[in-house]
Design a protein around this motif. Structure first.
Motif, mmCIF file in Angstrom:
data_model
loop_
_atom_site.group_PDB
_atom_site.id
_atom_site.type_symbol
_atom_site.label_atom_id
_atom_site.label_comp_id
_atom_site.label_asym_id
_atom_site.label_seq_id
_atom_site.Cartn_x
_atom_site.Cartn_y
_atom_site.Cartn_z
ATOM 1 N N ALA A 1 0.968 -0.875 -0.175
ATOM 2 C CA ALA A 1 -0.183 0.676 0.124
ATOM 3 C C ALA A 1 0.629 1.709 0.113
ATOM 4 C CB ALA A 1 -1.203 0.379 1.646
ATOM 5 N N PHE A 2 2.262 1.458 -0.378
ATOM 6 C CA PHE A 2 2.808 2.299 -0.039
ATOM 7 C C PHE A 2 3.407 1.964 -1.746
ATOM 8 C CE2 PHE A 2 4.255 4.877 3.538
ATOM 9 C CZ PHE A 2 3.250 5.314 3.938
ATOM 10 N N SER A 3 3.364 1.183 -2.557
ATOM 11 C CA SER A 3 3.628 1.236 -3.761
ATOM 12 C C SER A 3 3.957 2.363 -4.775
ATOM 13 C CB SER A 3 3.053 -0.180 -4.490
ATOM 14 O OG SER A 3 2.057 -0.790 -5.046
ATOM 15 N N ASP A 4 2.322 3.037 -5.125
ATOM 16 C CA ASP A 4 2.957 4.023 -5.513
ATOM 17 C C ASP A 4 3.323 5.006 -5.499
ATOM 18 O OD1 ASP A 4 0.438 3.089 -6.859
ATOM 19 O OD2 ASP A 4 -1.471 4.443 -6.088
ATOM 20 N N PHE A 5 3.740 5.457 -3.549
ATOM 21 C CA PHE A 5 4.692 6.272 -3.328
ATOM 22 C C PHE A 5 6.270 5.535 -3.763
ATOM 23 C CE2 PHE A 5 6.457 8.255 0.635
ATOM 24 C CZ PHE A 5 7.278 9.241 -0.240
ATOM 25 N N ALA A 6 6.412 4.641 -3.817
ATOM 26 C CA ALA A 6 7.979 4.091 -4.197
ATOM 27 C C ALA A 6 7.382 4.186 -5.731
ATOM 28 C CB ALA A 6 7.824 2.741 -3.684
ATOM 29 N N ASP A 7 7.094 4.017 -6.119
ATOM 30 C CA ASP A 7 7.008 3.877 -7.695
ATOM 31 C C ASP A 7 6.993 5.882 -8.178
ATOM 32 O OD1 ASP A 7 6.627 0.861 -7.696
ATOM 33 O OD2 ASP A 7 4.349 1.380 -8.924
ATOM 34 N N ALA A 8 6.576 6.064 -7.686
ATOM 35 C CA ALA A 8 6.484 7.896 -7.802
ATOM 36 C C ALA A 8 8.257 8.289 -7.643
ATOM 37 C CB ALA A 8 5.692 8.568 -7.478
ATOM 38 N N LEU A 9 8.740 7.740 -6.919
ATOM 39 C CA LEU A 9 10.024 7.908 -6.475
ATOM 40 C C LEU A 9 10.709 7.744 -7.371
ATOM 41 C CD1 LEU A 9 10.188 6.997 -2.636
ATOM 42 C CD2 LEU A 9 10.391 9.306 -3.414
ATOM 43 N N VAL A 10 11.230 6.054 -7.943
ATOM 44 C CA VAL A 10 11.614 5.310 -8.610
ATOM 45 C C VAL A 10 11.873 6.609 -9.965
ATOM 46 C CG1 VAL A 10 11.968 3.759 -10.503
ATOM 47 C CG2 VAL A 10 11.351 2.693 -7.509
ATOM 48 N N ALA A 11 10.490 6.966 -10.449
ATOM 49 C CA ALA A 11 10.330 8.094 -11.527
ATOM 50 C C ALA A 11 10.894 9.387 -11.173
ATOM 51 C CB ALA A 11 8.930 8.153 -11.444
ATOM 52 N N GLU A 12 11.327 9.510 -9.871
ATOM 53 C CA GLU A 12 12.500 10.988 -9.685
ATOM 54 C C GLU A 12 13.621 10.173 -9.379
ATOM 55 O OE1 GLU A 12 11.532 13.925 -8.715
ATOM 56 O OE2 GLU A 12 9.796 14.237 -9.976
ATOM 57 N N GLY A 13 13.627 9.384 -9.591
ATOM 58 C CA GLY A 13 15.533 8.772 -9.727
ATOM 59 C C GLY A 13 15.786 8.085 -8.838
ATOM 60 N N TYR A 14 15.261 7.490 -7.344
ATOM 61 C CA TYR A 14 15.497 7.191 -5.996
ATOM 62 C C TYR A 14 15.456 5.840 -6.612
ATOM 63 C CZ TYR A 14 15.232 12.000 -4.275
ATOM 64 O OH TYR A 14 15.518 13.108 -4.061
ATOM 65 N N ARG A 15 16.720 4.908 -5.896
ATOM 66 C CA ARG A 15 16.882 3.737 -5.702
ATOM 67 C C ARG A 15 16.185 3.683 -4.392
ATOM 68 N NH1 ARG A 15 20.279 -1.185 -6.450
ATOM 69 N NH2 ARG A 15 20.339 -2.806 -4.381
ATOM 70 N N VAL A 16 14.876 2.325 -4.421
ATOM 71 C CA VAL A 16 13.616 2.636 -3.578
ATOM 72 C C VAL A 16 14.446 1.019 -2.417
ATOM 73 C CG1 VAL A 16 11.388 2.677 -1.950
ATOM 74 C CG2 VAL A 16 12.333 4.145 -3.596
ATOM 75 N N GLU A 17 14.470 0.767 -1.512
ATOM 76 C CA GLU A 17 14.392 -0.405 -0.366
ATOM 77 C C GLU A 17 14.000 -0.470 0.539
ATOM 78 O OE1 GLU A 17 18.991 -0.787 -0.086
ATOM 79 O OE2 GLU A 17 19.692 -0.740 -1.597
ATOM 80 N N GLU A 18 13.034 -1.393 0.992
ATOM 81 C CA GLU A 18 12.434 -2.747 2.180
ATOM 82 C C GLU A 18 13.909 -2.945 3.958
ATOM 83 O OE1 GLU A 18 9.545 -5.470 3.278
ATOM 84 O OE2 GLU A 18 9.240 -4.052 2.291
ATOM 85 N N TYR A 19 13.625 -2.186 4.195
ATOM 86 C CA TYR A 19 14.540 -2.207 5.608
ATOM 87 C C TYR A 19 13.889 -3.161 6.452
ATOM 88 C CZ TYR A 19 17.626 -1.449 9.073
ATOM 89 O OH TYR A 19 18.982 -1.464 10.476
ATOM 90 N N ARG A 20 14.842 -3.968 6.700
ATOM 91 C CA ARG A 20 14.202 -4.896 7.532
ATOM 92 C C ARG A 20 14.683 -4.984 9.055
ATOM 93 N NH1 ARG A 20 11.792 -9.614 3.987
ATOM 94 N NH2 ARG A 20 10.323 -8.621 3.301
ATOM 95 N N GLY A 21 16.168 -4.556 9.140
ATOM 96 C CA GLY A 21 17.551 -5.109 10.532
ATOM 97 C C GLY A 21 18.500 -5.896 10.153
ATOM 98 N N VAL A 22 19.119 -6.073 10.904
ATOM 99 C CA VAL A 22 20.038 -6.256 10.603
ATOM 100 C C VAL A 22 20.545 -8.129 10.630
ATOM 101 C CG1 VAL A 22 22.468 -6.896 11.129
ATOM 102 C CG2 VAL A 22 21.245 -4.345 11.658
ATOM 103 N N ASP A 23 21.262 -8.910 9.468
ATOM 104 C CA ASP A 23 21.073 -10.296 9.921
ATOM 105 C C ASP A 23 22.251 -10.776 10.684
ATOM 106 O OD1 ASP A 23 21.264 -13.334 9.299
ATOM 107 O OD2 ASP A 23 21.546 -13.251 7.490
#
Length: 725
Positions: free
Chosen positions: A69-91
């Motif tokens: 449900a944040f995919s539209d936001f993420a896709d708009a950021l990609v269109a702006e040139g950003y690399r977009v990642e999901e952060y979950r923590g440290v393995d």
């Protein structure tokens, strides 16, 4: 072997597994790869935005992930040139999985769902959306170090009591750095420290670092918060921004005007209201004194931004199921709202991602200071109306601190099958429901949809009595969840008495009597089903349906009724002898193409699906193919009607809603007044603005039943749609 209090915070492409395969699968492997969205080499601006899910953002109906449900936001950021990642923590143990362990119960350093500076320092912007678990002192320090390095954090909160996982924490509390309660149990000590309410606007992690705090209010203003500050005072961030939707949210209080300043406030002409489920007064002052809805901060080399509601940013494509019930999530399609929160959000990220040498809004070089909020902490905010408890008790065996209890296909669950149905608002219909009598015969624990009439309150405001439609002596108790009582408890809303409800829940007992508990959905049943809905009902059920007379059948004895939205979908209607003279097309050809409302028993006739034992049949003049336009209601008039009222409304199509599933209808004489029109599957190809953008701006007549959709005023059970220009 039981996996105690752990989860893997992962997401990836998985195989569709059978239920048997799920139980045999390795726990947590189904959701093991965090998504990344990458712009083309030509588009790339060389910067990275991280969306955090290590501390929440996926609880309850929240689905703030970049492929949900944040995919539209993420896709708009990609269109702006950003690399977009999901952060979950440290393995930490290098097993390819990031696991959550309950820090409150384990003294070992096993929890991997953590924030460290080393893990996030490659990013330019860190997005914290509805964080629902408190930060450790070390995590707060990591965020401070991130900002000190010239980077930016976007804090997305919601109203107080948006405690989506029922662990007593919501984002306003986590971001502020203290729980609203001052009970001794919130002086947690150890890695967390003291999280008791300091009862002072000057204290708390957020205000000490950014000069601002989230209020504990709950305010509703879907027309849009209109006090948008001019762009020259907001670092240019409000350029192109209109009033911003607030679908139950919080504001902020500025304590240090050199660190923080508001972008969007309530204007004096705005008329916000207390969110109907707010525990205290909800709306403390109104106007600018309520504090900004959207704000920014400059803290040394770095920056931060804040908004008090997720609704303007989210879209209607949730990926995961609810952790507590396994049900489909319902999110709000605010990203496409005409207030342009989408524009503001992109402007904010661009600003956060740009290092600048000034350290404060001190008035130098056009850096306008913020206006300190007159009362930055009310006396109400110093106390907890929940007395340190979650807003409601977890049900269905769900424990927010034990991921073994999370339902399949929910984020953090041991087992799952990947992407779920993207339609977040499936409609139960009488065809999927059982009677009250059948519900009473069901075994304890059976999940069902039961249909009946509301006849009384049960246990004051906490429940209702649902009576069988065919036998008034048969009834069952329904326990309402706290967020359902205002609308569906007869003591709080007498208008619900006599209404037919579809109740989705689990067969159980309540008040020592047979009952329905763990209610996840309540819908006022349509007054008349479409032909397609009637075809889905069980044989033997008495129903009311509406449709258009298509042809005679079996000489004078019957007629063929077609769906108002799909002429090829039909059902056979057997006429009683007293009905033939008026309603048999063989005897009365003028009845052809008339819209009828018919009550009878679902059965078969002439070896095809049909209706027999017709007890009522009449022309539906309000749903005739060409109604008098002078009889059309305006959108504003429909907004004043009660849910469950049949309506014919005309208005202007202004937006697609929930992708292809609905549209927004606005009143041309009062553009702020809007209805969400839920489209049936047969109507979407023709009437969805997502599929047919040329519909935008055109006038449409809608025949249906007034009812909420996506938690907004709307029309459901639509039987007819007509373009008027």
């Amino acid at each position: 072997m039981k996996l105690s209090k752990l989860t893997v915070l992962g997401l990836g492409v998985t195989l569709a597994l059978s239920a048997t395969a799920l139980q045999a699968a390795t726990p947590y492997n189904w959701n093991n790869t965090a998504p990344v969205k990458i712009p083309s080499a030509q588009q790339s601006n060389g910067k990275t935005v991280l969306f955090d899910v290590s501390h929440g953002g996926v609880e309850g109906n929240a689905d703030w992930v970049i492929d949900g449900a944040f995919s539209d936001f993420a896709d708009a950021l990609v269109a702006e040139g950003y690399r977009v990642e999901e952060y979950r923590g440290v393995d930490l143990n290098n097993d390819g999985k990031i696991r959550f362990f309950d820090d409150r119960s384990f003294s070992t350093q096993a929890n991997e769902a953590i924030i460290t500076y080393d893990a996030i320092k490659h990013a330019d912007v860190f997005v914290l959306a509805e964080t629902n678990r408190p930060f450790t002192l070390a995590e707060q320090q990591a965020l401070e170090t991130f900002v000190a390095a010239g980077k930016g954090i976007f804090f997305i909160a919601d109203h107080y009591d948006a405690d989506r996982n029922l662990n007593t924490w919501d984002a306003t509390e986590v971001f502020n750095g203290y729980n609203r309660s001052d009970l001794s149990k919130y002086n947690m000590g150890g890695v967390y420290g003291d999280w008791r309410n300091p009862k002072s606007a000057q204290q708390g992690w957020l205000v000490e670092n950014f000069g601002i705090r989230f209020r504990f209010n709950g305010v509703d203003y879907k027309q849009g918060v209109s006090g948008v500050e001019p762009a020259y005072q907001t670092e240019g961030l409000t350029q192109g921004v209109a009033p911003i939707l607030m679908a139950a949210g919080a504001t902020l209080a500025i304590v240090d005007g050199q660190k923080a300043k508001g972008l969007v406030y309530f204007a004096e002409t705005d008329n916000p209201t207390k969110w109907r489920h707010a525990k205290d007064s909800g709306l403390y002052f109104g106007g600018e004194a309520e504090g900004p809805y959207v704000a920014i901060a400059k803290s040394g080399a770095g920056k931060a931004a804040f908004i008090g509601d997720s609704s303007p940013i989210e879209d209607a494509t949730p990926k995961y199921r609810r952790q507590d019930s396994g049900n489909t999530k319902k999110t709000y399609p605010g990203w496409t709202d005409p207030g342009h929160a989408s524009v503001l959000s992109i402007n904010i990220v661009n600003w956060l991602a740009t290092p600048e040498s000034y350290t404060h809004f001190d008035g130098a070089n056009g850096r306008t200071p913020g206006r300190v909020t007159p009362v930055p902490m009310t006396s109400e905010e110093m106390f907890d109306p929940n007395n340190g408890q979650p807003w409601s008790n977890p049900s269905n065996g769900f424990n927010p601190w034990d991921t073994d209890t999370y339902k399949d296909n929910s984020f953090n669950a041991p087992y799952g099958q990947g992407q779920v149905d993207p339609d977040p608002d499936p409609d139960p219909t009488p065809g999927t429901a059982v009677s009250v009598a059948d519900a009473l015969a069901a075994t304890t624990g059976t999940e069902l949809v039961v249909q009946g009439k509301v006849t009384d309150a049960v246990n004051g405001i906490y429940g209702l009595l649902l009576t069988d439609l065919n036998n008034p002596a048969v009834s069952i108790n329904v326990k309402l969840e706290s967020n359902q009582r205002a609308d569906f408890n007869p003591q709080l809303n007498p208008e619900i008495l006599g209404k037919t409800l579809l109740v989705t829940g689990k067969r159980n007992s309540y008040m020592g009597e047979p009952g329905i508990r763990y209610v996840t959905d309540l819908v006022i049943a349509p007054s008349a089903l479409s032909v397609s809905q009637a075809l889905a009902t069980a044989q033997g059920e008495t129903i009311t349906l509406t449709g258009k007379v298509k042809a005679p059948l079996n000489s004078i004895y019957a007629l063929v009724l077609s769906d108002l939205s799909d002429d090829s979908t039909t059902i056979n209607i057997k006429l009683e002898s007293s009905q033939r003279a008026e309603f048999s097309p063989q005897l009365n050809p003028s009845i052809l193409d008339e819209t009828l409302v018919i009550t009878g028993k679902r059965d078969s006739y002439m070896s095809q699906p049909g209706i027999r034992n017709v007890s009522e049949i009449a022309k539906a003049s309000s749903t005739s193919p060409d109604p008098d336009p002078n009889l059309d209601m305006t959108v504003s008039e429909v907004l004043a009607k009660s849910n469950g009222t049949p309506v014919v409304v005309a208005g202007t199509i202004t937006s697609a809603i929930n992708n292809i599933y609905a549209l927004e209808l606005s009143d041309p004489n009062a553009p702020g007044n809007k209805l969400y029109i839920k489209l049936e599957s047969s109507q979407r190809a023709t009437y969805s603005p997502q599929l047919n953008p040329s519909l935008l701006g055109k006038k449409l007549r809608v025949t249906g039943v007034k009812n909420d959709y996506m938690s907004q005023p709307g029309v459901r059970n639509v039987t007819a749609l007509t373009l008027l220009d």
